[in-house]
Design a protein around this motif. Sequence first.
Motif, PDB file in Angstrom:
ATOM      1  N   SER A  47       0.834  -1.203   0.000  1.00 38.52           N
ATOM      2  CA  SER A  47       0.000   0.000   0.000  1.00 38.52           C
ATOM      3  C   SER A  47       0.868   1.253   0.000  1.00 38.52           C
ATOM      4  O   SER A  47       0.605   2.217  -0.741  1.00 38.52           O
ATOM      5  N   GLY A  50       2.405   1.569  -3.393  1.00 34.13           N
ATOM      6  CA  GLY A  50       1.408   1.927  -4.394  1.00 34.13           C
ATOM      7  C   GLY A  50       0.959   3.370  -4.282  1.00 34.13           C
ATOM      8  O   GLY A  50       0.870   4.095  -5.288  1.00 34.13           O
ATOM      9  N   GLU A  54       1.580   6.516  -6.936  1.00 33.97           N
ATOM     10  CA  GLU A  54       0.526   7.401  -7.448  1.00 33.97           C
ATOM     11  C   GLU A  54       0.918   8.867  -7.262  1.00 33.97           C
ATOM     12  O   GLU A  54       0.743   9.692  -8.170  1.00 33.97           O
ATOM     13  N   TRP A  82      -5.979   4.526  -0.249  1.00 31.12           N
ATOM     14  CA  TRP A  82      -5.214   3.284  -0.146  1.00 31.12           C
ATOM     15  C   TRP A  82      -5.401   2.623   1.222  1.00 31.12           C
ATOM     16  O   TRP A  82      -5.457   1.389   1.309  1.00 31.12           O
ATOM     17  N   HIS A  90      -4.526  -3.869  -2.205  1.00 34.23           N
ATOM     18  CA  HIS A  90      -3.184  -3.290  -2.070  1.00 34.23           C
ATOM     19  C   HIS A  90      -2.236  -3.933  -3.078  1.00 34.23           C
ATOM     20  O   HIS A  90      -1.458  -3.249  -3.741  1.00 34.23           O
ATOM     21  N   GLY A  93      -3.325  -3.040  -6.702  1.00 33.42           N
ATOM     22  CA  GLY A  93      -3.081  -1.620  -6.923  1.00 33.42           C
ATOM     23  C   GLY A  93      -1.607  -1.312  -7.059  1.00 33.42           C
ATOM     24  O   GLY A  93      -1.197  -0.502  -7.907  1.00 33.42           O
ATOM     25  N   PHE A  94      -0.784  -1.946  -6.230  1.00 32.45           N
ATOM     26  CA  PHE A  94       0.665  -1.754  -6.364  1.00 32.45           C
ATOM     27  C   PHE A  94       1.146  -2.182  -7.738  1.00 32.45           C
ATOM     28  O   PHE A  94       1.893  -1.462  -8.400  1.00 32.45           O
ATOM     29  N   THR A  97      -0.142   0.445 -10.401  1.00 33.40           N
ATOM     30  CA  THR A  97       0.276   1.840 -10.255  1.00 33.40           C
ATOM     31  C   THR A  97       1.780   1.998 -10.344  1.00 33.40           C
ATOM     32  O   THR A  97       2.283   2.940 -10.969  1.00 33.40           O
ATOM     33  N   ASN A  98       2.521   1.081  -9.747  1.00 32.16           N
ATOM     34  CA  ASN A  98       3.977   1.211  -9.837  1.00 32.16           C
ATOM     35  C   ASN A  98       4.459   0.966 -11.257  1.00 32.16           C
ATOM     36  O   ASN A  98       5.407   1.606 -11.719  1.00 32.16           O
TER      37      ASN A  98
END
Length: 263
Positions: A47, A50, A54, A82, A90, A93-94, A97-98
């Motif tokens: 999290s 991520g 962002e 997050w 988490h 999303g990581f 987004t990364n």
Amino acid sequence: MSTPADQIITALRAGHEELAALVRDLKEDDLLRPSGASEWQVSQVLSHLGSGAEINLATLDAARTGAPGPDGDFNRGVWARWDAMSPAEHAAGFLATNDRLVEAYEALDAETRASMRIDLGFLPEPIDVATAARFRLSEFALHQWDVEVGFNPFAAVTPEAVALLLDQIGGMLAWTSRPQELAGREATLLVRLHEPERTYGLRLGEKVELVDAPEQPDGELTAPAEAWLRLATGRLGPQHTPEGVRVTGPVTLDDLRRVFAGF
């Protein structure tokens, strides 16, 4: 010839691919395991990475387009969103987004990598792409270790990242050290590192700082450079200390672990 920005962006991609290969296979119970970051589960480290990706992406986009950068309200909104996610979210999303952040760095052409300046919001003035990317690499590589050590007690920070981050440690010590743990004791150690090799002095006193190698040190710290990077950032507990770390003189390795307790 590759530039420092090129090398750092390449390391960001390599680190993402390595960590993503692990994260893709994690189950719910895996995400709830303790990480190498004190008091954080694996999902909480993801999290953090991520949400940081962002915010970094918004900052990079602002520099690229000339728009205002993200402010405190933006950052707090990202963190709150997050924080409300589930462990599985988490992880997913990581991964997404990364990857977008690394892609955005990779998309910068050579001229932009050399000339663009990025306002991170917490420094006195905008910085170049290499410096901004190095900030992200420092955060990413250490938290990558936090995740990986939850599954492999012999995990190490990737060699590519160590080589790129090693010479930044001196500037981090004001944030990562706790000289009060020495209770007034003072000493200057000769620091001998290998893989890659470095030699300098570590002055312990009212403040902790790197100095030129002393001719008559009070003691000596010998270690792999990767272990020194983790020690300086509070990640060299007894269970994660490789062979070859030696401390002689008036302070012990446990003293240094207390001094370098991390952020």
